[in-house]
Enzyme design. Structure first.
Site, PDB file in Angstrom:
ATOM      1  N   GLY A  41      12.212   0.505   6.183  1.00 50.64           N
ATOM      2  CA  GLY A  41      13.113  -0.589   6.487  1.00 50.64           C
ATOM      3  C   GLY A  41      14.482  -0.120   6.929  1.00 50.64           C
ATOM      4  CB  CYS A  68       5.847   3.968   3.375  1.00 47.40           C
ATOM      5  SG  CYS A  68       4.323   3.730   4.320  1.00 47.40           S
ATOM      6  CB  CYS A 100       1.512   4.075   2.967  1.00 55.32           C
ATOM      7  SG  CYS A 100       2.755   2.947   2.341  1.00 55.32           S
ATOM      8  CE  LYS A 105      -2.025   4.788  -0.363  1.00 52.14           C
ATOM      9  NZ  LYS A 105      -2.246   3.516   0.263  1.00 52.14           N
ATOM     10  N   GLY A 117      24.474   7.677  -1.902  1.00 49.89           N
ATOM     11  CA  GLY A 117      25.657   6.850  -1.704  1.00 49.89           C
ATOM     12  C   GLY A 117      25.821   5.833  -2.806  1.00 49.89           C
ATOM     13  CE1 TYR A 173       0.268   0.284  -3.448  1.00 52.81           C
ATOM     14  CE2 TYR A 173       0.780  -1.663  -4.735  1.00 52.81           C
ATOM     15  CZ  TYR A 173       1.188  -0.592  -3.985  1.00 52.81           C
ATOM     16  OH  TYR A 173       2.531  -0.382  -3.790  1.00 52.81           O
ATOM     17  CD  GLU A 177      -4.228   2.569  -2.459  1.00 52.71           C
ATOM     18  OE1 GLU A 177      -4.237   1.714  -1.555  1.00 52.71           O
ATOM     19  OE2 GLU A 177      -3.183   3.157  -2.800  1.00 52.71           O
ATOM     20  NE  ARG A 204      -0.807  -8.647 -13.401  1.00 49.74           N
ATOM     21  CZ  ARG A 204       0.453  -8.897 -13.012  1.00 49.74           C
ATOM     22  NH1 ARG A 204       0.830 -10.125 -12.712  1.00 49.74           N
ATOM     23  NH2 ARG A 204       1.327  -7.914 -12.919  1.00 49.74           N
ATOM     24  CG  HIS A 261     -25.992  -7.817  16.448  1.00 48.11           C
ATOM     25  ND1 HIS A 261     -26.028  -8.091  15.088  1.00 48.11           N
ATOM     26  CD2 HIS A 261     -27.192  -7.280  16.775  1.00 48.11           C
ATOM     27  CE1 HIS A 261     -27.217  -7.750  14.621  1.00 48.11           C
ATOM     28  NE2 HIS A 261     -27.934  -7.254  15.619  1.00 48.11           N
ATOM     29  CD  GLU A 287     -23.163  -9.253  13.790  1.00 46.86           C
ATOM     30  OE1 GLU A 287     -23.442 -10.127  14.637  1.00 46.86           O
ATOM     31  OE2 GLU A 287     -23.839  -8.232  13.608  1.00 46.86           O
TER      32      GLU A 287
END
Length: 455
Positions: free
Chosen positions: A16, A43, A48, A51, A115, A177, A181, A204, A435, A440
């Protein structure tokens, strides 16, 4: 008007913070970003990305075994965990270089160190004092450890990512999670895994059928699930540990890992001194535009403890820049945010759970399918996939898409677009499937589940 060193100072160079800093610079603002650890944030450096690289490495163990059913013969196959960790670290080093290059090319000044605010416009980093008209807090979160006797013997996901040797037995505490994982990673690589969780099952907050399916499949793979159980103490004995449980049992382990939650990184930032209001968990309180109680100070990402997902932090960052610097008031839209759990098997989900949909809309229709994927037939693998649609009975609009099974995150990402566009079940039905694929199944579900029943 007061003269400041910068138009924007961002605290934290995670996903971010980097996105906000680059976009603000592109909008012609003078920007500095302050980071006390590695550029890229949780991350990229501690979450993320590393991992998922380990998940890939672990999944090859299943793939190699499955290949025997497709005519392959394996000779001399071997696995070296340390080599995987070294390769993972090399990729993180490369990614950090990419982030630094992008910031430099955008004209953003990177300031190394932690900071903290002296007032609403002043940030001290070591011996340096910097000022800015606008300040963005994007310092993320960190793993939290409970007050349990012997907790000093436990590791978090941060340390687990850098283990240079696989344990033989691991106890993982938690059912979210991160816990599932890492349980999947270790279990696939032959580690004896026990997962201890307070609740009655995993994940949960996720749809009940996701929770039940994943618990069933992880148990089938050999993970020992200890539900409605808590750790009373961790004792060191010999070269390992004894994990004392609330049911009176003691588990032996070479490694004890806690994944019981994360807390916002606000400690020591001087936010309260600057007048920024925090909630009881230490998260920065913000309005719908990500503005704090101090007009020129904003916050995005996990430090606000809203929806703690990397793409959400990035979207919040972009909305902040449009609002603060481009004259386009842009609140973040938190409806129908897709998410994934890179467990083995993985989870993909977007929209409302069945329980949430029922509470919000009343009568809903549920379409659910459980099946053995084609690949698993020749592989001799009993693992089954689960796909589920939750539909508003009054309008036919699809409210939730949920999946457990191979490629679930990739499949659900596409259906997230459909939910964002307000797609109906009739439009799903009118879509021609590809398919043979698992995806599908989502456009061929025809039979509604019986009321108050399970398929």
């Amino acid at each position: 008007m007061a003269a400041y060193d910068y138009d924007l100072i961002t605290l934290g160079a995670g996903s971010g913070g980097v996105r906000a800093s680059r976009m603000a610079a592109a909008a012609g603002r003078k920007v500095a970003v302050v980071e006390s650890s590695r550029v890229g944030g949780t991350c990229v450096m501690r979450g993320c990305v590393p991992k998922k690289l380990l998940v890939y490495g672990a999944k090859f163990a299943e793939d190699l075994t499955d290949s025997l059913g497709f005519g392959w013969s394996l000779e001399g196959a071997d696995f070296d965990w340390a080599r995987l960790v070294v390769a993972k670290n090399a990729e993180l080093q490369r990614l950090e270089g990419v982030y630094l290059r992008l910031l430099k090319e955008s004209g953003v000044t990177v300031v190394e160190g932690k900071g903290h605010l002296l007032d609403a416009h002043t940030v001290q980093v070591g011996l340096r004092v910097l000022t800015a008209e606008t300040i963005l807090v994007a310092t993320g979160g960190r793993p939290a450890l409970p007050d349990v006797p012997g907790i000093e013997h436990a590791v978090t996901s941060n340390e687990a990512l850098d283990l240079m040797q696989l344990p033989e037995k691991v106890v993982i505490v938690g059912g979210g999670y991160i816990a599932v994982e890492f349980a999947g990673i270790f279990n696939a690589l032959g580690v004896a895994v026990t997962l201890v969780l307070r609740g009655d099952t995993l994940l949960r907050g996720f749809d009940a059928d996701i929770r039940a399916t994943l618990a069933e499949e992880m148990t089938r793979k050999g993970v020992d699930l200890r539900t409605t159980t808590q750790v009373r103490a961790i004792r060191r004995h010999g070269h390992g540990y004894g994990v004392e449980l609330s049911d009176g049992q003691t588990l032996d382990a070479d490694l004890v890992m806690y994944a019981t939650g994360r807390v916002p990184n606000t400690e020591g930032l001087g936010l309260e001194k600057a007048g920024v209001v925090l909630n009881s968990k230490g998260a920065v309180m913000v309005d719908g535009l990500s503005r704090t109680s101090v007009r020129n100070i904003w916050a995005v990402g996990d430090v606000t403890d809203r929806v703690n997902l990397t793409p959400v932090a990035i979207a919040e960052a972009m909305a902040f820049v449009r609002t603060a610097f481009s004259g386009q008031t842009t609140p973040m839209d938190y409806e129908n945010i897709p998410s994934a759990v890179f467990s083995l098997p993985p989870v993909g989900t977007v929209g409302l759970t069945e329980a949430e949909a029922t509470k919000r809309y009343g009568a809903v229709d549920v379409y659910l399918s459980r099946f053995k994927p084609m690949r698993n037939i020749l592989a001799g693998r009993e693992e089954r996939s689960m796909m589920k649609l939750v539909v508003d009975r009054a309008t036919d609009r699809v409210l939730g898409v949920h999946m457990v099974g191979a490629d679930a995150p990739e499949i659900v990402q596409g259906f997230a677009v459909a939910l964002k566009c307000g797609a109906t079940k009739a439009q799903f039905d009118a879509t021609v499937g590809i398919h043979p694929t698992a995806a599908e199944e989502f456009v061929t579900l025809r039979d509604k589940r019986a009321e108050n029943g399970r398929a």
